[in-house]
Design a protein around this motif. Structure first.
Motif, PDB file in Angstrom:
ATOM      1  N   PHE A  30      -7.168   8.592  -2.596  1.00  0.00           N
ATOM      2  CA  PHE A  30      -7.675   7.738  -1.514  1.00  0.00           C
ATOM      3  C   PHE A  30      -8.437   6.543  -2.083  1.00  0.00           C
ATOM      4  N   TYR A  31      -9.225   6.799  -3.103  1.00  0.00           N
ATOM      5  CA  TYR A  31     -10.069   5.772  -3.715  1.00  0.00           C
ATOM      6  C   TYR A  31      -9.236   4.754  -4.491  1.00  0.00           C
ATOM      7  N   SER A  58       0.834  -1.208   0.000  1.00  0.00           N
ATOM      8  CA  SER A  58       0.000   0.000   0.000  1.00  0.00           C
ATOM      9  C   SER A  58       0.868   1.256   0.000  1.00  0.00           C
ATOM     10  N   ARG A  59       1.895   1.271   0.865  1.00  0.00           N
ATOM     11  CA  ARG A  59       2.758   2.450   0.927  1.00  0.00           C
ATOM     12  C   ARG A  59       3.554   2.607  -0.366  1.00  0.00           C
ATOM     13  N   SER A 101      -2.311  10.264  -3.101  1.00  0.00           N
ATOM     14  CA  SER A 101      -1.847   8.873  -3.168  1.00  0.00           C
ATOM     15  C   SER A 101      -0.844   8.521  -2.069  1.00  0.00           C
ATOM     16  N   PRO A 102       0.222   9.325  -1.841  1.00  0.00           N
ATOM     17  CA  PRO A 102       1.130   8.947  -0.758  1.00  0.00           C
ATOM     18  C   PRO A 102       0.472   9.008   0.614  1.00  0.00           C
ATOM     19  N   LEU A 103      -0.459   9.932   0.798  1.00  0.00           N
ATOM     20  CA  LEU A 103      -1.182   9.987   2.067  1.00  0.00           C
ATOM     21  C   LEU A 103      -2.030   8.728   2.252  1.00  0.00           C
ATOM     22  N   ALA A 104      -2.636   8.262   1.154  1.00  0.00           N
ATOM     23  CA  ALA A 104      -3.406   7.020   1.220  1.00  0.00           C
ATOM     24  C   ALA A 104      -2.502   5.845   1.564  1.00  0.00           C
ATOM     25  N   GLY A 105      -1.302   5.812   0.971  1.00  0.00           N
ATOM     26  CA  GLY A 105      -0.359   4.745   1.293  1.00  0.00           C
ATOM     27  C   GLY A 105       0.038   4.770   2.753  1.00  0.00           C
ATOM     28  N   TYR A 106       0.244   5.964   3.308  1.00  0.00           N
ATOM     29  CA  TYR A 106       0.614   6.088   4.723  1.00  0.00           C
ATOM     30  C   TYR A 106      -0.526   5.630   5.628  1.00  0.00           C
ATOM     31  N   SER A 120       1.539   8.503  -6.723  1.00  0.00           N
ATOM     32  CA  SER A 120       1.793   9.927  -6.558  1.00  0.00           C
ATOM     33  C   SER A 120       2.734  10.446  -7.641  1.00  0.00           C
ATOM     34  N   LEU A 121       3.850   9.738  -7.840  1.00  0.00           N
ATOM     35  CA  LEU A 121       4.804  10.165  -8.864  1.00  0.00           C
ATOM     36  C   LEU A 121       4.226  10.009 -10.259  1.00  0.00           C
TER      37      LEU A 121
END
Length: 648
Positions: free
Chosen positions: A344-345, A153-154, A291-296, A161-162
């Motif tokens: 997030f989705y 996930s992370r 995206s990175p926030l979702a991974g975190y 994100s990239l």
């Protein structure tokens, strides 16, 4: 005896040369995809090879068609050979494709053959789509091979994100370079080739991984495996959940992009492609942030609780965007919010697909998923066209009064600025003004954000078949404060004109309604999506449980969890950790709720049994399925398979 290549083992850290090489290679691939996409469109318009509407409509067809045409072959190559070799091979192919684009820009220079060069560059959009069709299955398929499940996930959050940062930079850079290097587009080709070379070198950092299925035979019927894979994807409860969600993401992105383009077209004066591309790119900027926030937030598992949060944010952003169309900064803020929530989705859905796809056919499954995604994008285009057609046919949009024949005769003068008509003369009617050469070097910042002229220039539309010296008819109409002139050949009937300024608002509302509908559909697959979101939000301010050995819980088939805790917070964390719905039972007698539990297993969900209940052992023995014990230590949850049955 010579030693073979040393396979790369999944690392417990994201700081590896393999992961770094994949990130750089993917970033530059996505950048070049969008830069060629945008610059080819502007080049075709500026050389008058295609008109604006046709160029905008053609680009997604050229880029996404290979995803459908070559999905089976792409999946075969990704699984039959080392995915590292596939990534390196297609990064090398990217150098050749960008080299062809450079050749097309050179052929299409003003003193060369502009139309021929434009079609060569347009062909490279198809080739870059082919590159992506083969690169993407290898890219997503290799992620579970270089990262362990608890880092997926992370890792996906950073990757997405990239990727979307590259999308926004590529989209904007393609437009900016098309303006800066007008009539010197060979400079664009040089930049693209250089970036392709850097990306190819970065792909060499990826360590070798073994082929997932080295004995896989080439399919005798090219699309035979596609049908088989689609059955696997849609019959598996978890894979179907992921595929449906990702297909809708592709659908809504295509629909939203068309809506923003429609909004730009409805402005007075109309936005050019550069300004529209920058607004479209803000969605990608939001995804790059989300995206990175979702991974975190996902931690060490696939966090399905992010999906309803993301969908709710997308719905809110779409509705608010519909009310903000008259205030551009507000619209941009809404598109960024939509992008963040889309991250997030999207991240948990991509992670779930990678995690649950069969190990020997991950590339094949992702390629087949891409086929469904392309179908979603095509469906979005047809739905968008149908909604616009219905709005005009049923008089949902105000018809604009027109005056036909304000001038008729030979087209004596015609002038363009950056591919757009700005001046013409037919008989005694002269509209616009001839541009000065210095205007072609207009600074991009001034072009986008400079002060508006005191008098809005007229909008001139010319039928693509009309050439200087032809006999034409001029039609006039006015929308808001802007005059519109349309030139067409003598004898062609005039078209009706409609004021489209109110249409994008309803298209944004429609996008929000469709997102709500898909959220309800996903909720039928995982019945406790809303509760998972609440559990995630509660964990941000309380105890957050970390799952261990979660991989022993399969994505399909009957599963019975033997839960050795009654703590409400721990129970919520256990249900949220498993990527299927878990119905928890506390049997007081062996036959209590037995039929209900069997019904849960029959529909593909998971049964949880509280082992502290009086009849837990007998109750669990009467249920078929894999038995897995679940225990907690502090804030950690341990899953372990029961070897020889419970009662023993």
């Amino acid at each position: 005896m010579a030693a073979g290549p040393v396979p790369h083992r999944a690392s417990d850290s994201l700081v590896t040369r393999t992961y770094a090489g994949l990130l750089v290679a993917q970033f530059l691939a996505a950048f070049n995809d969008q830069a060629i996409h945008a610059s080819a469109m502007f080049f075709a318009i500026n050389t008058q090879t295609l008109n604006e509407k046709f160029a905008i409509a053609l680009m997604p067809v050229l880029f996404y068609a290979p995803w459908a045409l070559f999905c089976t072959l792409a999946g075969y190559l990704a699984d039959r050979f080392s995915k590292r070799n596939s990534l390196v091979l297609w990064k090398g192919a990217e150098i050749a494709i960008t080299g062809l684009a450079l050749l097309g820009f050179w052929i299409g220079r003003p003193e060369g053959h502009p139309h021929v060069g434009a079609w060569v560059v347009l062909a490279t959009v198809f080739l870059m789509g082919t590159h992506s069709a083969f690169f993407v299955p290898a890219k997503y398929g290799v992620m579970p091979e270089i990262l362990p499940p608890h880092l997926l996930s992370r890792g996906n959050g950073i990757l997405e994100s990239l990727s979307f940062l590259a999308v926004i930079l590529g989209t904007v850079a393609g437009g900016v370079m098309s303006f800066v290097y007008l009539r010197r587009e060979t400079n664009i080709g040089v930049v693209l080739v250089f970036l392709a070379i850097v990306g190819a070198l970065a792909s060499m950092l990826i360590r070798w991984v073994p082929a997932a299925n080295p004995t896989l035979r080439f399919p005798p019927y090219l699309f035979g495996p596609l049908i088989k894979n689609l059955k696997v994807l849609l019959w598996s409860r978890t894979l179907a959940f992921a595929v449906i969600g990702i297909a809708f993401f592709t659908f809504i992105v295509a629909f939203m992009r068309a809506t923003v383009y429609m909004f730009g077209e409805s402005q007075n004066p109309r936005w050019d492609e550069l300004k529209t591309s920058m607004v479209v790119g803000t969605v990608a900027l939001g995804v790059g942030l989300g995206s990175p926030l979702a991974g975190y937030l996902s931690g060490r598992k696939v966090e399905l609780g992010l999906i309803p949060i993301g969908a709710a944010g997308m719905i809110f952003g779409c509705v608010l965007a519909g009310f903000s169309l008259g205030y551009i900064p507000g619209l941009i803020a809404c598109t960024v919010v939509i992008g963040v929530c889309t991250g997030f989705y999207l991240v948990p859905l991509f992670t779930l697909l990678q995690y649950r796809a069969p190990k020997a056919s991950k590339g094949d499954m992702i390629a087949s998923s891409n086929f469904i995604n392309v179908t979603g994008a095509i469906a979005a285009s047809f739905m968008f066209w149908a909604l616009v057609a219905a709005a005009t046919k049923f008089d949902l949009l105000p018809q604009v009064p027109t005056t036909d024949g304000v001038a008729e005769g030979k087209l004596e003068k015609l002038d363009y600025l950056r591919g757009h008509p700005v001046y013409f003369q037919v008989g005694e009617l002269t509209v616009g003004r001839e541009h000065r050469p210095s205007e072609e070097k207009l600074h991009v910042y001034d072009h986008l954000f400079g002060p508006k002229p005191k008098r809005v220039p007229p909008v001139i539309e010319i039928d693509r078949s009309v050439k200087l010296g032809d006999e034409v008819v001029v039609k006039y109409y006015r929308i808001g404060e802007v005059d519109h002139y349309e030139l067409r050949p003598v004898g062609d009937p005039p078209d009706d004109e409609y004021d489209l300024r109110s249409l994008p608002r309803f298209l944004f509302f429609g996008a929000g309604a469709m997102t709500f509908g898909v959220l309800l559909l996903l909720r039928r697959r995982v019945r406790d999506l809303s509760e998972r979101a609440i559990t995630l939000l509660r964990s941000l301010f309380g105890t957050r449980y970390t799952p261990e050995s979660l991989a022993c819980v399969p994505g399909d088939g009957p599963v019975v969890l033997l839960i050795e805790t009654t703590d409400p917070d721990a129970l919520r964390a256990i249900r949220a950790a498993v990527d299927r719905y878990v119905a928890v039972f506390e049997p007081k007698t062996p036959d209590a709720d037995l039929e209900a539990a069997r019904a849960v297993l029959d529909r593909g969900d998971v049964v949880g049994v509280l082992t502290a209940a009086p009849a837990a052992v007998e109750f669990a023995d009467l249920l078929r399925g894999l038995k897995i014990t679940v225990r907690t230590e502090g804030n950690r949850v341990f899953f372990s398979e029961v070897a020889n049955g419970l009662s023993q």
